[in-house]
Design an enzyme around this catalytic site. Sequence first.
Site, PDB file in Angstrom:
ATOM      1  N   CYS A  52      44.964  45.496  43.084  1.00  0.00           N
ATOM      2  CA  CYS A  52      45.300  44.494  43.723  1.00  0.00           C
ATOM      3  C   CYS A  52      45.356  44.466  45.194  1.00  0.00           C
ATOM      4  O   CYS A  52      45.671  43.558  46.297  1.00  0.00           O
ATOM      5  CB  CYS A  52      46.478  43.623  43.396  1.00  0.00           C
ATOM      6  SG  CYS A  52      46.375  43.268  41.774  1.00  0.00           S
TER       7      CYS A  52
ATOM      8  N   HIS B  94      43.966  34.198  43.026  1.00  0.00           N
ATOM      9  CA  HIS B  94      44.219  35.690  43.123  1.00  0.00           C
ATOM     10  C   HIS B  94      42.896  36.459  42.587  1.00  0.00           C
ATOM     11  O   HIS B  94      42.659  37.208  41.623  1.00  0.00           O
ATOM     12  CB  HIS B  94      45.276  36.162  42.251  1.00  0.00           C
ATOM     13  CG  HIS B  94      45.591  37.513  42.508  1.00  0.00           C
ATOM     14  ND1 HIS B  94      45.344  38.507  43.408  1.00  0.00           N
ATOM     15  CD2 HIS B  94      46.410  38.564  41.566  1.00  0.00           C
ATOM     16  CE1 HIS B  94      45.696  39.584  43.251  1.00  0.00           C
ATOM     17  NE2 HIS B  94      46.254  39.981  42.176  1.00  0.00           N
TER      18      HIS B  94
END
Lengths: 146, 386
Positions: free
Chosen positions: B86, B330
């Site tokens: 991430c 996301h």
Amino acid sequence: MSKKQIPIEEGLFYIPDSPEKKPCLIGSKCSICGVVVFPKVSVCANCGKKDITEEIHLDGEGILDTFSVVYAALPGFEIPSIQAYVNLKAGPRVWGLITNESGEQDLEIGMDVELVIAKVKEDAEGNEVMSYQFRPLRASSKGGQS
Amino acid sequence: MRDVVIIGVGMTPFGKYLDKSLQDLGRQATWNAIEDANISPKDIQAAYVANAVGPQLIDLKGTIGQHILTSAGIFGIPVINVENACSGGSTALRGALLDVASGNSDVALALGAEKLFCGDTAKSAAAMANGTPYAKFGFMFVSLYAMNLKKWMRETGVTKEQFAKVVVKNTYNGSLNPYAQFQKAMTIDQVLNSRVIAEPLTQFMCSTMADGAAAVIVCTEEMARKFTSKPLVKIAACELISGAFKMPGEPDVAITTRAAHRAFEKAGIGPEDLNVVEVHDAMAPAELLVCEELGICKKGEAGQMIDEGQTDLTGRVAVNPSGGLAAKGHPISATGLAQICEIVWQLRGEAGARQVANAKIGLAENAGGWTMANDNAVCAVTILKR
């Protein structure tokens, strides 16, 4: 065709060959500083030296550090599951599933848990995939029987 | 090392784009940044391109950065492909920053692009979970957040209602953000009554899968005025660290705190100087814990902070003015650079309806992955100054 029991990963846990013995996790201990790590490593995380660690069996007793009842799962795993972090009395903090016969009502942060080896899913051939899990013993803060 | 500024930012709206390829998304974000910087693609001398799960879900299996950039008219230059879960976007920014700061190049691009919708949700979910070796045992990131937050609730007395208030704030901010996947403000009841995913987290507290891309163009402070008349945003710090084993007897210091400490020291400021902050809240309530770890509030005061609206757009320090991950979506490697886009727009005064008044100093925190050391694989903290 008989179904087989297959460990989810080799070298992660020890399945006892007799009922009197308890299952345990396979970790490593540094021969210089004594730091214990799970899963086993060949380089000591503390000393930074290689080939000084020895494989050891970690006793499966621990304290439930935190847990969550999870209503989502990766393909093949049961819903719901209870996922937990356990502080092993042998040192390391370990992630694991709680055995599926236990519910939220059986659990309390700070209670004693023990390691068991149990089925976590079936593979494409229907074999039982085995992994380590934790089973609640009793709430240590209450001191009563579970 | 030379001082480096951001001269261009651009992104795609985050969402579900079954009709767009990874190249389409990356090209769109790159060109938005090129036009924002008022440069030619030929001015870009190096590029760092982040992508996390492309090889698992799309046909391209390698050199993804070159494929995206060739389609955008950028080729011949050094292209460095980046994967860091991430935090891939922030890692790409650090690469571009160091390339320019070192004198290796004068203008560099950082791009993060991700394509998560592939028509098979189970395949996408498995790909996203593969950022940790625990995935094969059934470990999920949502349960990790849930377990950490449950323990933290016990320690601090923070409540589920206070968790829901974070979502109320962030979905309101997201409703003002044309790039957000969800642009609808929610109420406390809607959040608490949505289905439980991993107690204490409910559906609307959790970030969603999204496709998208975000790009940032950096340049030496000296040359920046050759291209742009917009306010220059200086990179005061971009610190990247990895997870660590906690040794017996050592204090348990969160990876966010360790990364932030380095960033504050480098930038010569403290958390009290921040006007606007974007944090990596893959599950929105984690914003409160991250604020505590960054030093934005004192230990045990995060609940009071959200109750009093201290982190609203009009509060003492606006946190996640973009809507955060739960409202914005996301798309793994794009997330860190989308945070940078938001901070740049805020510091330039270009954030429209969600503008934070007179924002001068901003911070972005971007964490990812999970290792067998029981720590995030990576955490990046970036500090920007106008």
